[in-house]
Design a protein around this motif. Structure first.
Motif, PDB file in Angstrom:
ATOM      1  N   ALA A  62       0.818  -1.209   0.000  1.00 34.46           N
ATOM      2  CA  ALA A  62       0.000   0.000   0.000  1.00 34.46           C
ATOM      3  C   ALA A  62       0.854   1.262   0.000  1.00 34.46           C
ATOM      4  O   ALA A  62       0.544   2.228  -0.706  1.00 34.46           O
ATOM      5  CB  ALA A  62      -0.936  -0.007   1.205  1.00 34.46           C
ATOM      6  N   ARG A  63       1.950   1.281   0.756  1.00 26.29           N
ATOM      7  CA  ARG A  63       2.783   2.483   0.863  1.00 26.29           C
ATOM      8  C   ARG A  63       4.018   2.427  -0.017  1.00 26.29           C
ATOM      9  O   ARG A  63       4.719   3.422  -0.159  1.00 26.29           O
ATOM     10  CB  ARG A  63       3.201   2.703   2.325  1.00 26.29           C
ATOM     11  CG  ARG A  63       2.055   3.034   3.253  1.00 26.29           C
ATOM     12  CD  ARG A  63       2.562   3.491   4.597  1.00 26.29           C
ATOM     13  NE  ARG A  63       3.417   4.658   4.484  1.00 26.29           N
ATOM     14  CZ  ARG A  63       3.988   5.262   5.549  1.00 26.29           C
ATOM     15  NH1 ARG A  63       3.791   4.775   6.760  1.00 26.29           N
ATOM     16  NH2 ARG A  63       4.745   6.318   5.379  1.00 26.29           N
ATOM     17  N   GLY A  64       4.292   1.271  -0.579  1.00 31.27           N
ATOM     18  CA  GLY A  64       5.483   1.170  -1.394  1.00 31.27           C
ATOM     19  C   GLY A  64       6.724   1.006  -0.540  1.00 31.27           C
ATOM     20  O   GLY A  64       6.666   0.750   0.664  1.00 31.27           O
ATOM     21  N   VAL A  65       7.895   1.164  -1.180  1.00 28.94           N
ATOM     22  CA  VAL A  65       9.177   1.013  -0.493  1.00 28.94           C
ATOM     23  C   VAL A  65       9.588   2.379   0.045  1.00 28.94           C
ATOM     24  O   VAL A  65       9.950   3.284  -0.721  1.00 28.94           O
ATOM     25  CB  VAL A  65      10.249   0.444  -1.440  1.00 28.94           C
ATOM     26  CG1 VAL A  65      11.569   0.271  -0.699  1.00 28.94           C
ATOM     27  CG2 VAL A  65       9.789  -0.879  -2.020  1.00 28.94           C
ATOM     28  N   ILE A  66       9.528   2.536   1.348  1.00 30.42           N
ATOM     29  CA  ILE A  66       9.901   3.806   1.969  1.00 30.42           C
ATOM     30  C   ILE A  66      11.433   3.887   2.014  1.00 30.42           C
ATOM     31  O   ILE A  66      12.094   3.022   2.574  1.00 30.42           O
ATOM     32  CB  ILE A  66       9.311   3.911   3.388  1.00 30.42           C
ATOM     33  CG1 ILE A  66       7.787   3.811   3.323  1.00 30.42           C
ATOM     34  CG2 ILE A  66       9.741   5.219   4.043  1.00 30.42           C
ATOM     35  CD1 ILE A  66       7.131   3.791   4.687  1.00 30.42           C
ATOM     36  N   GLY A  67      11.971   4.930   1.423  1.00 31.06           N
ATOM     37  CA  GLY A  67      13.419   5.079   1.349  1.00 31.06           C
ATOM     38  C   GLY A  67      14.009   4.623   0.037  1.00 31.06           C
ATOM     39  O   GLY A  67      15.217   4.710  -0.162  1.00 31.06           O
ATOM     40  N   GLY A  68      13.159   4.129  -0.888  1.00 32.43           N
ATOM     41  CA  GLY A  68      13.663   3.727  -2.190  1.00 32.43           C
ATOM     42  C   GLY A  68      14.520   2.478  -2.113  1.00 32.43           C
ATOM     43  O   GLY A  68      14.407   1.652  -1.201  1.00 32.43           O
TER      44      GLY A  68
END
Length: 349
Positions: A62-68
């Motif tokens: 839902a939020r994706g990869v935080i920090g790439g």
């Protein structure tokens, strides 16, 4: 009865349509330990597209990869190319990401239009920590294709930094207002990693609204070749745009002229120095002009023409030139009273 049969036939087709709305990623196992592996399969991707598979922490679908990709085990990633139908299957080793879980298997395109998908994976034995609280419940999404506008000027032809404007349309798909979002714009040359620069957009985006965003992009001086301009927000890459930069031919022309003009100038200077330092032969035009005496001015203001000079024969003296009143027609001789050739007149004694 007929309506019920129709509904039964429509249910599978509706599920297939919903799955074809975007790329899908599936795992053979949802939990694995370090040193093991899982089979990653996917459908709905573009055909013949290169994909990168990574195990990433601090991420959810839902939020994706935080920090790439800084939150991923990049050293143990794998690459795969989709087939003609946009499907793939690849074995991926399980490695511990550099940040705590929750973890996902992150699949994203390497070239072309940006597309990505995540699947939940529990890495056994890896620490788990709650996700950082988001700054707001707003969420930006790209609603149009990105494009680069602008053109290069004359100075760019001579090596000035190429510049463009990245234009795209974003929408707020969250539940709160986003004010003055900060994007990251990166430019990458060839296969090198992009260099990110922060670009703040001045504006407010309410939930459900969209707006056109224009961000400046500038490369280094003398840049040329194939570049890729990427857009990232909140640690997630939103879009990528290719950019072909022409070669600054003005610089090449300058160096060609420099290689021609400088040797010619040095040759002329060397010849002038040699002409000055070499010894002069007698009778040379420069020496004759140097020895010529200046003409004295006439005090009476009259111009005098040079008198014609009569060449003296070698057997005449300078004061006995023929035609002169005092000259003689015979060779000079001595007049003396005792000369034997002179007749004497005797008188009466």
């Amino acid at each position: 009865m007929a309506a019920a049969v129709l509904v039964l036939f429509m249910v599978p087709f509706s599920g297939a349509a919903s799955g074809a709305d975007g790329p899908v990623v599936k795992l053979s196992e949802t939990q694995a330990g370090t040193g093991g592996s899982v089979t990653v399969s996917g459908t709905g991707w573009r055909s013949r597209t290169l994909l990168m598979l990574l195990v990433c922490g601090r991420a959810t679908p839902a939020r994706g990869v935080i920090g790439g990709t800084n939150s991923c085990a990049n050293g143990d990633g794998r690459a795969v190319t989709t087939d003609a139908q946009g499907a793939f299957s690849r074995r991926l080793p399980v490695a511990e990401p550099p940040v705590p879980c929750p973890c996902v298997v992150h699949v994203a395109t390497v070239t072309g239009a940006r597309a990505e998908a995540d699947a939940v994976l529990q890495v056994a034995g890896h620490p788990v920590a709650p996700l950082p609280a988001g700054q707001s419940m707003g969420r930006l999404a790209i609603l149009s294709d990105t494009r680069l506008t602008g053109s290069s000027g004359v100075l760019t032809w001579f090596g000035a930094p190429p510049s463009r404007t990245l234009v795209f349309t974003v929408g707020n798909t969250g539940t709160s207002t986003i004010k003055d979002p900060v994007f990251q714009v990166g430019s990458a040359h060839g296969v090198f990693a992009p260099q990110w620069d922060d670009r703040q957009w001045q504006g407010t985006l309410a939930p459900g609204k969209k707006a056109e965003v224009r961000l400046p992009v500038e490369l280094s001086a003398g840049a040329h070749g194939d570049y890729t301009v990427s857009l990232k927000y909140d640690g997630k890459i939103l879009a990528a745009q290719p950019w072909g930069v022409g070669r600054p031919w003005g610089v090449t022309l300058f160096w060609i002229l420099l290689c021609v003009v400088v040797p010619a100038a040095l040759f002329r200077i060397g010849m002038a120095v040699v002409d000055r330092v070499r010894p002069r032969r007698p009778g040379s035009p420069r020496l004759t002009r140097a020895l010529r005496l200046p003409r004295l001015p006439n005090p009476r203001g009259r111009t005098t023409e040079p008198a014609p000079t009569n060449p003296a024969l070698p057997w005449f003296a300078p004061d006995s030139v023929p035609g002169d009143p005092a000259g003689r027609l015979s060779a000079p001789h001595t007049d003396s009273p005792t000369s034997p050739t002179t007749p004497t007149r005797k008188g009466r004694t």
